[in-house]
Design an enzyme around this catalytic site. Sequence first.
Site, PDB file in Angstrom:
ATOM      1  N   CYS A   2       0.627  -1.122  -0.037  1.00 14.80           N
ATOM      2  CA  CYS A   2       0.137  -0.005  -0.267  1.00 14.80           C
ATOM      3  C   CYS A   2       1.151   1.365   0.155  1.00 14.80           C
ATOM      4  O   CYS A   2       1.646   1.292   0.724  1.00 14.80           O
ATOM      5  CB  CYS A   2      -0.467  -0.108   1.205  1.00 14.80           C
ATOM      6  SG  CYS A   2      -2.121  -1.607   0.964  1.00 14.80           S
ATOM      7  N   ARG A  27       5.646  -0.523  -6.680  1.00  8.79           N
ATOM      8  CA  ARG A  27       5.369  -1.228  -5.115  1.00  8.79           C
ATOM      9  C   ARG A  27       4.231  -2.479  -5.282  1.00  8.79           C
ATOM     10  O   ARG A  27       4.469  -3.553  -3.944  1.00  8.79           O
ATOM     11  CB  ARG A  27       5.036  -0.281  -3.720  1.00  8.79           C
ATOM     12  CG  ARG A  27       6.512   0.935  -3.212  1.00  8.79           C
ATOM     13  CD  ARG A  27       5.567   1.965  -2.547  1.00  8.79           C
ATOM     14  NE  ARG A  27       5.129   1.377  -1.717  1.00  8.79           N
ATOM     15  CZ  ARG A  27       5.939   1.480  -0.332  1.00  8.79           C
ATOM     16  NH1 ARG A  27       6.928   2.374  -0.363  1.00  8.79           N
ATOM     17  NH2 ARG A  27       5.684   0.821   0.527  1.00  8.79           N
ATOM     18  N   TRP A  74      -2.950  -2.237  -1.741  1.00 10.29           N
ATOM     19  CA  TRP A  74      -2.582  -3.896  -1.970  1.00 10.29           C
ATOM     20  C   TRP A  74      -3.473  -5.211  -0.916  1.00 10.29           C
ATOM     21  O   TRP A  74      -3.551  -4.716   0.509  1.00 10.29           O
ATOM     22  CB  TRP A  74      -0.766  -4.328  -1.265  1.00 10.29           C
ATOM     23  CG  TRP A  74      -0.755  -5.398  -1.650  1.00 10.29           C
ATOM     24  CD1 TRP A  74      -0.241  -6.015  -3.163  1.00 10.29           C
ATOM     25  CD2 TRP A  74      -0.612  -6.932  -0.967  1.00 10.29           C
ATOM     26  NE1 TRP A  74      -0.199  -7.596  -2.760  1.00 10.29           N
ATOM     27  CE2 TRP A  74       0.003  -7.597  -1.297  1.00 10.29           C
ATOM     28  CE3 TRP A  74      -0.464  -6.907   0.858  1.00 10.29           C
ATOM     29  CZ2 TRP A  74       0.853  -8.862  -1.308  1.00 10.29           C
ATOM     30  CZ3 TRP A  74      -0.166  -8.265   1.106  1.00 10.29           C
ATOM     31  CH2 TRP A  74       0.134  -8.974   0.304  1.00 10.29           C
ATOM     32  N   ASN A  99      -2.096   2.220   5.564  1.00 14.07           N
ATOM     33  CA  ASN A  99      -1.260   1.455   5.750  1.00 14.07           C
ATOM     34  C   ASN A  99      -1.133   0.316   7.073  1.00 14.07           C
ATOM     35  O   ASN A  99      -0.675   1.379   7.597  1.00 14.07           O
ATOM     36  CB  ASN A  99       0.311   1.618   4.878  1.00 14.07           C
ATOM     37  CG  ASN A  99       0.097   2.338   3.287  1.00 14.07           C
ATOM     38  OD1 ASN A  99      -0.925   2.265   3.177  1.00 14.07           O
ATOM     39  ND2 ASN A  99       0.952   3.151   2.952  1.00 14.07           N
ATOM     40  N   GLY A 100      -0.437  -0.788   7.230  1.00 14.70           N
ATOM     41  CA  GLY A 100      -1.022  -1.243   8.023  1.00 14.70           C
ATOM     42  C   GLY A 100      -2.130  -1.934   8.273  1.00 14.70           C
ATOM     43  O   GLY A 100      -2.885  -2.259   7.767  1.00 14.70           O
ATOM     44  N   GLU A 479      16.389 -19.209  -5.201  1.00 17.92           N
ATOM     45  CA  GLU A 479      16.324 -18.230  -5.990  1.00 17.92           C
ATOM     46  C   GLU A 479      15.871 -18.349  -7.060  1.00 17.92           C
ATOM     47  O   GLU A 479      14.239 -17.763  -7.766  1.00 17.92           O
ATOM     48  CB  GLU A 479      17.276 -17.385  -5.674  1.00 17.92           C
ATOM     49  CG  GLU A 479      17.217 -16.327  -5.870  1.00 17.92           C
ATOM     50  CD  GLU A 479      16.052 -15.552  -5.918  1.00 17.92           C
ATOM     51  OE1 GLU A 479      15.330 -15.519  -5.003  1.00 17.92           O
ATOM     52  OE2 GLU A 479      16.176 -14.056  -6.233  1.00 17.92           O
ATOM     53  N   LYS A 483      11.910 -17.037  -8.364  1.00 21.27           N
ATOM     54  CA  LYS A 483      12.207 -15.280  -9.269  1.00 21.27           C
ATOM     55  C   LYS A 483      10.570 -16.493 -10.802  1.00 21.27           C
ATOM     56  O   LYS A 483       9.945 -15.745 -10.648  1.00 21.27           O
ATOM     57  CB  LYS A 483      13.270 -15.937  -9.801  1.00 21.27           C
ATOM     58  CG  LYS A 483      14.339 -14.801  -9.926  1.00 21.27           C
ATOM     59  CD  LYS A 483      14.187 -13.410 -10.010  1.00 21.27           C
ATOM     60  CE  LYS A 483      13.227 -13.094  -8.157  1.00 21.27           C
ATOM     61  NZ  LYS A 483      13.432 -12.838  -7.043  1.00 21.27           N
ATOM     62  N   GLU A 486       7.059 -16.480  -9.413  1.00 26.74           N
ATOM     63  CA  GLU A 486       6.605 -15.402  -9.032  1.00 26.74           C
ATOM     64  C   GLU A 486       6.498 -14.219 -10.468  1.00 26.74           C
ATOM     65  O   GLU A 486       5.501 -14.120 -10.323  1.00 26.74           O
ATOM     66  CB  GLU A 486       7.531 -14.076  -8.101  1.00 26.74           C
ATOM     67  CG  GLU A 486       8.338 -13.907  -8.413  1.00 26.74           C
ATOM     68  CD  GLU A 486       9.184 -12.856  -6.832  1.00 26.74           C
ATOM     69  OE1 GLU A 486       8.421 -12.276  -6.507  1.00 26.74           O
ATOM     70  OE2 GLU A 486      10.317 -12.982  -7.150  1.00 26.74           O
ATOM     71  N   HIS A 502      15.529 -38.454  -0.872  1.00 29.03           N
ATOM     72  CA  HIS A 502      15.024 -38.858   0.514  1.00 29.03           C
ATOM     73  C   HIS A 502      13.130 -38.141   0.506  1.00 29.03           C
ATOM     74  O   HIS A 502      12.616 -37.578   1.377  1.00 29.03           O
ATOM     75  CB  HIS A 502      15.570 -37.571   1.103  1.00 29.03           C
ATOM     76  CG  HIS A 502      17.325 -38.207   1.964  1.00 29.03           C
ATOM     77  ND1 HIS A 502      17.718 -39.649   2.127  1.00 29.03           N
ATOM     78  CD2 HIS A 502      18.111 -37.583   1.655  1.00 29.03           C
ATOM     79  CE1 HIS A 502      18.358 -39.599   2.787  1.00 29.03           C
ATOM     80  NE2 HIS A 502      19.310 -37.953   1.492  1.00 29.03           N
ATOM     81  N   LYS A 601       6.117  -4.321  -3.617  1.00 29.52           N
ATOM     82  CA  LYS A 601       7.238  -4.894  -4.041  1.00 29.52           C
ATOM     83  C   LYS A 601       7.441  -4.155  -2.171  1.00 29.52           C
ATOM     84  O   LYS A 601       9.374  -5.118  -2.064  1.00 29.52           O
ATOM     85  CB  LYS A 601       8.454  -2.951  -4.644  1.00 29.52           C
ATOM     86  CG  LYS A 601       9.316  -2.857  -5.090  1.00 29.52           C
ATOM     87  CD  LYS A 601      10.651  -4.553  -5.692  1.00 29.52           C
ATOM     88  CE  LYS A 601      11.942  -4.142  -5.484  1.00 29.52           C
ATOM     89  NZ  LYS A 601      12.313  -4.691  -5.993  1.00 29.52           N
TER      90      LYS A 601
HETATM   91  C1  F6R Z   1      11.964 -12.002  -4.267  1.00 31.05           C
HETATM   92  C2  F6R Z   1      11.684 -10.720  -3.551  1.00 31.05           C
HETATM   93  C3  F6R Z   1      11.351 -10.869  -2.436  1.00 31.05           C
HETATM   94  C4  F6R Z   1      11.651  -9.680  -1.675  1.00 31.05           C
HETATM   95  C5  F6R Z   1      10.853 -10.297   0.392  1.00 31.05           C
HETATM   96  C6  F6R Z   1      12.279  -9.533   0.873  1.00 31.05           C
HETATM   97  O1  F6R Z   1      11.690 -11.555  -6.063  1.00 31.05           O
HETATM   98  O2  F6R Z   1      11.362  -9.621  -4.330  1.00 31.05           O
HETATM   99  O3  F6R Z   1      10.679 -12.511  -2.217  1.00 31.05           O
HETATM  100  O4  F6R Z   1      12.755 -10.457  -1.840  1.00 31.05           O
HETATM  101  O5  F6R Z   1       9.438  -9.336   0.067  1.00 31.05           O
HETATM  102  O6  F6R Z   1      12.492  -8.112   0.680  1.00 31.05           O
HETATM  103  P1  F6R Z   1      13.059  -7.259   0.979  1.00 31.05           P
HETATM  104  O7  F6R Z   1      14.914  -7.413   0.667  1.00 31.05           O
HETATM  105  O8  F6R Z   1      13.034  -5.822   0.271  1.00 31.05           O
HETATM  106  O9  F6R Z   1      12.702  -6.868   2.879  1.00 31.05           O
END
Ligand code: F6R
Length: 606
Positions: A2, A27, A74, A99-100, A479, A483, A486, A502, A601
């Site tokens: 948000c 974001r 959001w 927000n929150g 990772e 990627k 998402e 396993h 974001k």
């Molecule tokens: C994945 C991604 C998220 C962030 C996570 C932590 O591509 O971007 O998994 O890594 O939300 O975010 P930060 O690093 O901003 O604390």
Amino acid sequence: MCGIVGYTGSDTAAPLLLEALRRLEYRGYDSAGIAALAGDHLGLVRAVGKLDNLAARLAEQPLAGTCGIGHTRWATHGGVTEANAHPHSADGRIAVVHNGIIENYAALRAELEAAGANFASQTDSEVLAHLFAAGFAKGLGPLAVLQGVLARIEGAWALAAVSLDAPGVIMIARNASPLAVGLADGFSLIASDASAMAQNCGQVLYLKDDDYGLVTPAGPQIYDRNNQPANREALRISASPVMVDKAGYRHFMEKEIHEQPDSVAHTLAAMTGPDGQLTAGLQTAQLKAVSGLVLLAAGTSHYAALIGKYWIERLAGLPVAVELASEYHYRQPVAGPFSHALVISQSGESLDTLMAMRHAAAMGLQTLGLVNVPDSTIAREAEAVLPTRAGPEIGVASTKAFTAQLTVLFAVALALGRTHGRLEKQQAGQLHEAVLTMPGAIGRALSCVPQIQQIAKQLVLSHSVLFLGRDLLYPLALEGALKLKEISYLHAEGFAAGEMKHGPIALIEPGLPVIGLVSQDALQAKTISNLREAEARGADLYLISCGAAGEQVDFARQIVEMPACNPLLAPLLLAIPAQILAWQAALEKGTDVDQPRNLAKSVTVE
Ligand code: F6R
């Protein structure tokens, strides 16, 4: 996540608010709205979906007025509907954005409904509008009304409100969710993220937890939790207009992937001391004081932390624990042998990570913030900051921030190894030279796009994809899978290759794509043997390898060969094809590369 913006001045507020919301678009959000005070009328326009929908509504129904607030939502409480979008109003005189989370909203809502309030949404935030309305109905002034609202709510908030009963005034408050005020001549701005104000204000002040106040065109008047006037320091804004520029690329993610030779090089420069050694920006005494580290992070930053653990244990011989931030502070961890908490966050605002850092600090650990946003909350609260110099990362899927985090973690491992006497001078020098070759190697790695495009075409035909790696490449398998999930919405899992037998090997069926990650490390033969086990059961194997490690494999459908590098640095290099694979799969599937569904974001809720 948000976003909040607000403006009070002499220009029409709505276009400025829409522009500021656009700067927060990266974001992630699913609805948006703006409210403005115009004489004795409160205008309110909201829309589900992208800001273009809100802009279209505003074109049909322009909002007059020189004081207003805006929001990108959001969804947390309540679905993605116009009624649930902010701003919320109660009586046509007040508008609130939040927000929150208001944790006691159910009790407050029941009480307000019993007193005759009609709720229009399913959100927790709407109780704020009714509380403000009740306060103004008693004839109180805006400060007293705001104090009254804050006295009733529990939880986390950044909030802003405007009322016909307080023309030209924005009421604001913060607790655990960021909020800043932009300083300018003749007008004031507020925003949950300073980047929304960078175009218009050179300086901002950040509210601290439990701060609240009133903002007028002349500036803010802030009060602290003891209701005393608070002078918060004005800081220069580090965000720049480059944030909204894709520089000719189709997507921010594509741009950010291609920026990695530079972002890794800049980060390395920031980690280099005046004597040319990699110090990670820390003094020798600070490095010597480290007896063990807890790494706290979420998501991609957590996978960077896992790789960091391997490096620090190996190069410095110090104990390292990696903790998921969202779990850490709820499970009564012990300080153990750890002297420091290294808190890793691109945004520096992830609430889970911030709370984990505060928990570690309360346990007596020294806090180090490894962040990409220099004026973020984590950066401001950590005792020392290790900056990544990736520049603003706008694509929701983290790419250049991840490799910059790895760069810092490698520098930390090397600096600790040197100061704790684990690394000989010559060994440290060789590793330093090796990491200096990485920007060039990453630049060459970027040429794999056409080959990976072909692999992506195959992958998207499947219902699932597995990523396998061992040792330093195991976290990278996690990772790579994250990627892909998402941004292409393709189901993917990462496993430690040695763990397949396993259990997960039961997933292998003919045609299942398996991405094998291999370098010329000590476990190369074992990894290849694990990949052969998958291929023997019908998996389609695609190999991503570096330094001719793939030459040992004659059973892969395709081998994406990266330049040679020190095997210790393989995760930094092989991250590039893993990111490109996710990006290309998203292009094949036609998904929203920069703003994938349901994601934000900067994750400022628990
Ligand atoms: C994945 C991604 C998220 C962030 C996570 C932590 O591509 O971007 O998994 O890594 O939300 O975010 P930060 O690093 O901003 O604390």
